[in-house]
Design an enzyme around this catalytic site. Sequence first.
Site, PDB file in Angstrom:
ATOM      1  N   THR A  82       7.386  -6.471  -7.670  1.00 46.40           N
ATOM      2  CA  THR A  82       7.771  -7.110  -6.402  1.00 46.40           C
ATOM      3  C   THR A  82       7.869  -6.017  -5.319  1.00 46.40           C
ATOM      4  OG1 THR A  82      10.140  -6.890  -6.818  1.00 46.40           O
ATOM      5  CG2 THR A  82       9.086  -8.903  -7.632  1.00 46.40           C
ATOM      6  N   GLU A 135       5.286   4.785 -14.643  1.00 49.03           N
ATOM      7  CA  GLU A 135       4.180   5.680 -14.256  1.00 49.03           C
ATOM      8  C   GLU A 135       3.636   5.359 -12.870  1.00 49.03           C
ATOM      9  OE1 GLU A 135       2.260   8.610 -14.390  1.00 49.03           O
ATOM     10  OE2 GLU A 135       1.971   8.248 -16.533  1.00 49.03           O
ATOM     11  N   GLY A 140       0.156   6.771  -8.072  1.00 55.47           N
ATOM     12  CA  GLY A 140      -0.799   5.698  -8.385  1.00 55.47           C
ATOM     13  C   GLY A 140      -1.403   5.850  -9.769  1.00 55.47           C
ATOM     14  N   GLY A 193      -4.725  -1.046   3.977  1.00 56.74           N
ATOM     15  CA  GLY A 193      -3.729  -1.638   3.076  1.00 56.74           C
ATOM     16  C   GLY A 193      -2.984  -0.617   2.233  1.00 56.74           C
ATOM     17  N   ASP A 207       8.611   7.849   1.899  1.00 60.63           N
ATOM     18  CA  ASP A 207       7.933   7.425   0.665  1.00 60.63           C
ATOM     19  C   ASP A 207       7.687   8.630  -0.256  1.00 60.63           C
ATOM     20  OD1 ASP A 207       6.247   5.354  -0.861  1.00 60.63           O
ATOM     21  OD2 ASP A 207       4.814   6.983  -0.513  1.00 60.63           O
ATOM     22  N   LYS A 211       9.398   9.436  -4.042  1.00 57.83           N
ATOM     23  CA  LYS A 211       8.611   9.819  -5.232  1.00 57.83           C
ATOM     24  C   LYS A 211       9.086  11.171  -5.773  1.00 57.83           C
ATOM     25  CE  LYS A 211       4.625   7.153  -3.675  1.00 57.83           C
ATOM     26  NZ  LYS A 211       3.502   7.173  -2.724  1.00 57.83           N
ATOM     27  N   GLY A 305      -3.453   1.553  -4.280  1.00 58.47           N
ATOM     28  CA  GLY A 305      -4.551   0.589  -4.402  1.00 58.47           C
ATOM     29  C   GLY A 305      -4.330  -0.292  -5.616  1.00 58.47           C
TER      30      GLY A 305
HETATM   31  N1  HSE Z   1       2.278   3.838   0.968  1.00 58.27           N
HETATM   32  C1  HSE Z   1       2.074   4.570  -0.243  1.00 58.27           C
HETATM   33  C2  HSE Z   1       1.096   5.702   0.038  1.00 58.27           C
HETATM   34  C3  HSE Z   1       1.542   3.636  -1.305  1.00 58.27           C
HETATM   35  O1  HSE Z   1       0.479   5.699   1.111  1.00 58.27           O
HETATM   36  O2  HSE Z   1       0.973   6.610  -0.788  1.00 58.27           O
HETATM   37  C4  HSE Z   1       1.626   4.157  -2.715  1.00 58.27           C
HETATM   38  O3  HSE Z   1       2.927   4.406  -3.154  1.00 58.27           O
END
Ligand code: HSE
Length: 328
Positions: A82, A135, A140, A193, A207, A211, A305
């Site tokens: 989600t 993971e 990704g 996207g 972001d 991570k 992606g």
């Molecule tokens: N918005 C994130 C990026 C998506 O651009 O890396 C993947 O976590």
Amino acid sequence: MKVVILGLGSVGRGVAEQIAKKDLGITITGIADSKSGCIDNNGIDVTEVLETKRTTGVCGNKKISAPDILQKATYDVLIEVTPTNAITGEPALGYIKTALAHKKHVVTSNKGPIALAYRELMALAAKNGVALRYEATVGGAIPIMHTLEQGLAGNEIIALYGVLNGTCNYILTRMAAEGLTYEQALMEAREMGYAEADPTYDVKGIDAAIKLVILANTLWDNDAKLADVDLTGIDLLTPDALRLAEDEGCTIRLIAEASPCQHLLRVSPRIIEKDHPLVVDGTLNALTLETDMAKEITLIGRGAGSTPTASAIIGDLLCIRDRYDKRP
Ligand code: HSE
């Protein structure tokens, strides 16, 4: 192995499509999007559900919600995909806790709950004898957690440096290569996207910092929090700064770095030489792990992606199947 999928956005759809396409021995017994759900303990016709979602905007019955699926479907693994909430982690955090408490394995791409409640969730999984795998939250498709668990088992990880946000990397690549302004490049990244629903999470480095927190907690279990990260984004970077770096044979990348012995947790734009392994183009991610035995290992791959993220989720599912499902 029976699974339920909560979330049918780009990642959820990617996972469902790959499970339907490949003969992996995985049956989907429940699917929910934000407005509806469907349950069939004998196995859902995924192609039909995806077509319903595409044509009507909902995947099933509006009277069936995500919590209903957790209660009523028969499943071994919750696939929780989600949308991320980095402030409360909800509703994903609640879904994950419910599944773990019911002794169900969980696979998630959801950064919020893992960054906010790593210790609590891992303890809950251990108490209930199940796995929590994530993971897909970092890098990704790049198999970072698998590499740490298997290929680099026994190594001490001394430090890490990486490009962990594809949107920022895309913007920096386009600004340097085509002379686009920051705003033009961000617009392109959004159209592709890759950006978060709120792209300030990308461009302000949040972001990448989330991570980094996930990696630090995984590697060193040091209870790192987002607020501990020394954070500078790329939103104030000018084309002039990139041009100056170019004149020196360098470029700029948003680098996340961590080292417990230096008490370092930082995300910031860094000037680096163009032939440095972390200078990857477009939406690629890259991570260098500095270890005692293997020395430096750099992993590069697609950081976001639908199908690349599905690759990470399916890797986790098959890992759970091999470790738990085949126990005598
Ligand atoms: N918005 C994130 C990026 C998506 O651009 O890396 C993947 O976590």
